[in-house]
Design an enzyme around this catalytic site. Structure first.
Site, PDB file in Angstrom:
ATOM      1  N   LYS A 111      -4.763  -8.085   5.162  1.00  0.00           N
ATOM      2  CA  LYS A 111      -5.921  -7.217   4.929  1.00  0.00           C
ATOM      3  C   LYS A 111      -7.197  -7.844   5.466  1.00  0.00           C
ATOM      4  O   LYS A 111      -8.075  -7.142   5.958  1.00  0.00           O
ATOM      5  CB  LYS A 111      -6.091  -6.913   3.433  1.00  0.00           C
ATOM      6  N   LYS A 194       5.950  -1.623   7.442  1.00  0.00           N
ATOM      7  CA  LYS A 194       6.115  -0.709   6.310  1.00  0.00           C
ATOM      8  C   LYS A 194       5.259   0.540   6.463  1.00  0.00           C
ATOM      9  O   LYS A 194       4.222   0.524   7.135  1.00  0.00           O
ATOM     10  CB  LYS A 194       5.794  -1.422   4.990  1.00  0.00           C
ATOM     11  N   LYS A 197      -0.485   4.107   4.227  1.00  0.00           N
ATOM     12  CA  LYS A 197      -1.468   5.166   4.480  1.00  0.00           C
ATOM     13  C   LYS A 197      -2.659   4.640   5.272  1.00  0.00           C
ATOM     14  O   LYS A 197      -3.456   5.420   5.779  1.00  0.00           O
ATOM     15  CB  LYS A 197      -1.915   5.810   3.169  1.00  0.00           C
TER      16      LYS A 197
HETATM   17  P1  TYM Z   1       0.005  -0.132  -3.779  1.00  0.00           P
HETATM   18  O1  TYM Z   1      -1.015   0.790  -4.362  1.00  0.00           O
HETATM   19  O2  TYM Z   1      -0.194  -0.633  -2.410  1.00  0.00           O
HETATM   20  O3  TYM Z   1       1.430   0.548  -3.820  1.00  0.00           O
HETATM   21  C1  TYM Z   1       1.942   1.132  -5.016  1.00  0.00           C
HETATM   22  C2  TYM Z   1       3.438   0.900  -5.102  1.00  0.00           C
HETATM   23  O4  TYM Z   1       4.107   1.459  -3.976  1.00  0.00           O
HETATM   24  C3  TYM Z   1       4.932   0.483  -3.354  1.00  0.00           C
HETATM   25  N1  TYM Z   1       4.942   0.727  -1.904  1.00  0.00           N
HETATM   26  C4  TYM Z   1       6.060   0.845  -1.172  1.00  0.00           C
HETATM   27  N2  TYM Z   1       7.355   0.772  -1.505  1.00  0.00           N
HETATM   28  C5  TYM Z   1       8.253   0.959  -0.525  1.00  0.00           C
HETATM   29  N3  TYM Z   1       7.927   1.209   0.762  1.00  0.00           N
HETATM   30  C6  TYM Z   1       6.638   1.281   1.145  1.00  0.00           C
HETATM   31  N4  TYM Z   1       6.333   1.540   2.405  1.00  0.00           N
HETATM   32  C7  TYM Z   1       5.633   1.098   0.159  1.00  0.00           C
HETATM   33  N5  TYM Z   1       4.282   1.109   0.182  1.00  0.00           N
HETATM   34  C8  TYM Z   1       3.878   0.884  -1.091  1.00  0.00           C
HETATM   35  C9  TYM Z   1       4.282  -0.843  -3.693  1.00  0.00           C
HETATM   36  O5  TYM Z   1       5.200  -1.900  -3.614  1.00  0.00           O
HETATM   37  C10 TYM Z   1       3.806  -0.594  -5.100  1.00  0.00           C
HETATM   38  O6  TYM Z   1       4.847  -0.801  -6.021  1.00  0.00           O
HETATM   39  N6  TYM Z   1      -1.085  -4.462  -5.945  1.00  0.00           N
HETATM   40  C11 TYM Z   1      -0.438  -3.191  -6.156  1.00  0.00           C
HETATM   41  C12 TYM Z   1      -1.026  -2.400  -7.301  1.00  0.00           C
HETATM   42  C13 TYM Z   1      -1.061  -3.126  -8.584  1.00  0.00           C
HETATM   43  C14 TYM Z   1       0.061  -3.410  -9.425  1.00  0.00           C
HETATM   44  C15 TYM Z   1      -0.460  -4.071 -10.558  1.00  0.00           C
HETATM   45  C16 TYM Z   1       1.420  -3.199  -9.291  1.00  0.00           C
HETATM   46  C17 TYM Z   1      -2.140  -3.582  -9.231  1.00  0.00           C
HETATM   47  N7  TYM Z   1      -1.801  -4.155 -10.415  1.00  0.00           N
HETATM   48  C18 TYM Z   1       0.378  -4.508 -11.614  1.00  0.00           C
HETATM   49  C19 TYM Z   1       2.252  -3.629 -10.337  1.00  0.00           C
HETATM   50  C20 TYM Z   1       1.731  -4.290 -11.447  1.00  0.00           C
HETATM   51  C21 TYM Z   1      -0.592  -2.364  -4.896  1.00  0.00           C
HETATM   52  O7  TYM Z   1      -1.491  -2.544  -4.112  1.00  0.00           O
HETATM   53  O8  TYM Z   1       0.259  -1.350  -4.771  1.00  0.00           O
END
Ligand code: TYM
Length: 330
Positions: A111, A194, A197
């Site tokens: 990032k 991956k 968005k």
């Molecule tokens: P975020 O918002 O990027 O994504 C949310 C969830 O979607 C999953 N994900 C994917 N899984 C499979 N293939 C993909 N292409 C893909 N893109 C996204 C992510 O693995 C995630 O599970 N840091 C986290 C948010 C967060 C969080 C937490 C998660 C904040 N606090 C506490 C769990 C526990 C994040 O940025 O996810």
């Protein structure tokens, strides 16, 4: 009951990756566990955000959660910034996290490469610490996420163990819950990376809100290879990704899907996967539309959710504050 915590950033509409990698599993787990699912708006501002977009996206993500099948009667749904204990424990854990380990986080490195170096915020750097606070506040046993969050789960465990060793047992050390296949849905244009968005090419991702025509068009354009045979192999990442998407939705195994398409061409396969996705998303989209017209209902849910979450989070925060030597006020 064992406790589950997970969250998603309201940094735009959710993608098929978010849905298949995480949200769909959350729904499956909801009756068996005591679940807390959060919209992590505080994480979203680690990169620049327009306030009106953030407001819109936060409600949208909450609507997505419910529309995908999470039952607000059964699970706790809330917005991160409503429960101040997240920020408070986040600060405390910042003082037990190291510059070196945070600098090694691949998501931070990725990032920050995308930003002007003068625009990389301290929040982006300490992002995983806030995530650790989210999870540890609820003494979560399991954290269902996609593969890309594995490293953040590891640092959460390290921070929890470090704190427990320094003082005494305070936090439950959580385990990641990452499904074997399909925990990483890949870009439809560059199947080595991956689905995200933030990708500049919007043909590379499917949004949960994409209409049927957009979904069909994007799958038609999905990058495959010149093998011409449908196989579940790392040598054919584009085809493998399509099989994974199919499998996550239909619950058929990759082997079953491969057998079904023996002797058939890519064009047919892509069209079929597109239809499967269209059918899966249609009822969800209708429900999202309905929910977004019923803001009062959403408000009731996030207010009630925050109250439930707050009570649990406060207990853990109090315990941690005492351990480090802060004087209790009450
Ligand atoms: P975020 O918002 O990027 O994504 C949310 C969830 O979607 C999953 N994900 C994917 N899984 C499979 N293939 C993909 N292409 C893909 N893109 C996204 C992510 O693995 C995630 O599970 N840091 C986290 C948010 C967060 C969080 C937490 C998660 C904040 N606090 C506490 C769990 C526990 C994040 O940025 O996810």
């Amino acid at each position: 009951k064992k406790v589950i915590f997970s969250g998603m950033q309201p940094s735009g509409s959710l993608t098929l990756g978010n849905y298949l990698g995480a949200l769909k599993n959350w729904v499956r787990l909801q009756s068996e566990y005591d679940c807390y699912y959060c919209v992590v708006d505080m994480h979203a501002i680690t990169v620049p955000k327009e306030p009106k977009d953030l407001r819109k996206n936060t409600l949208e993500v909450l609507a997505n959660y419910i529309a995908a099948g999470l039952d607000p009667e059964q699970v706790t749904l809330f917005i991160q910034s409503h429960v101040s204990a997240h920020a408070e424990l986040g600060w405390l854990l910042n003082c037990f996290s190291y510059y070196g380990e945070l600098g090694r986080m691949t998501q931070f490195k990725d990032k920050s490469k995308k930003q002007d170096s003068n625009a990389i915020t301290a929040g982006l750097f300490t992002y995983p610490v806030l995530m650790a606070a989210d999870i540890l506040l609820y003494q979560a046993d399991l954290v269902p996420v996609g593969e890309d969050q594995r490293q953040h789960l590891e640092i959460t465990r390290d921070i929890a163990q470090r704190f427990n060793n320094r003082f005494s047992e305070t936090f439950k050390v959580p385990d990641p819950f990452i499904s074997k296949d399909g925990a990483k849905i890949m870009s439809l244009q560059e199947p080595e990376s991956k689905m995200s968005k933030s990708d500049s090419n919007d043909n590379s991702y499917i949004l949960l809100m994409d209409g049927a025509d957009a979904i069909r068009r994007k799958f038609k354009r999905a990058v495959t290879d010149s093998e011409g045979v449908i196989r579940f192999s790392d040598a054919q990442p584009g085809v493998k990704n399509l099989i994974n998407i199919h499998s996550k939705i239909t619950d058929k195994t990759p082997a079953e899907i491969v057998a079904e398409y023996e002797g058939k061409g890519y064009a047919q396969f892509k069209d079929d996967v597109a239809e499967i996705v269209v059918d899966e998303l249609k009822p969800i989209q209708e429900k999202i539309d309905y929910l977004l017209k019923n803001k009062d209902y959403l408000e009731k849910i996030y207010i009630h959710g925050a109250e439930k979450a707050e009570a649990v989070a406060r207990k853990t925060l109090r315990k941690a504050y005492k351990k480090v030597g802060f004087i209790p006020r009450f």
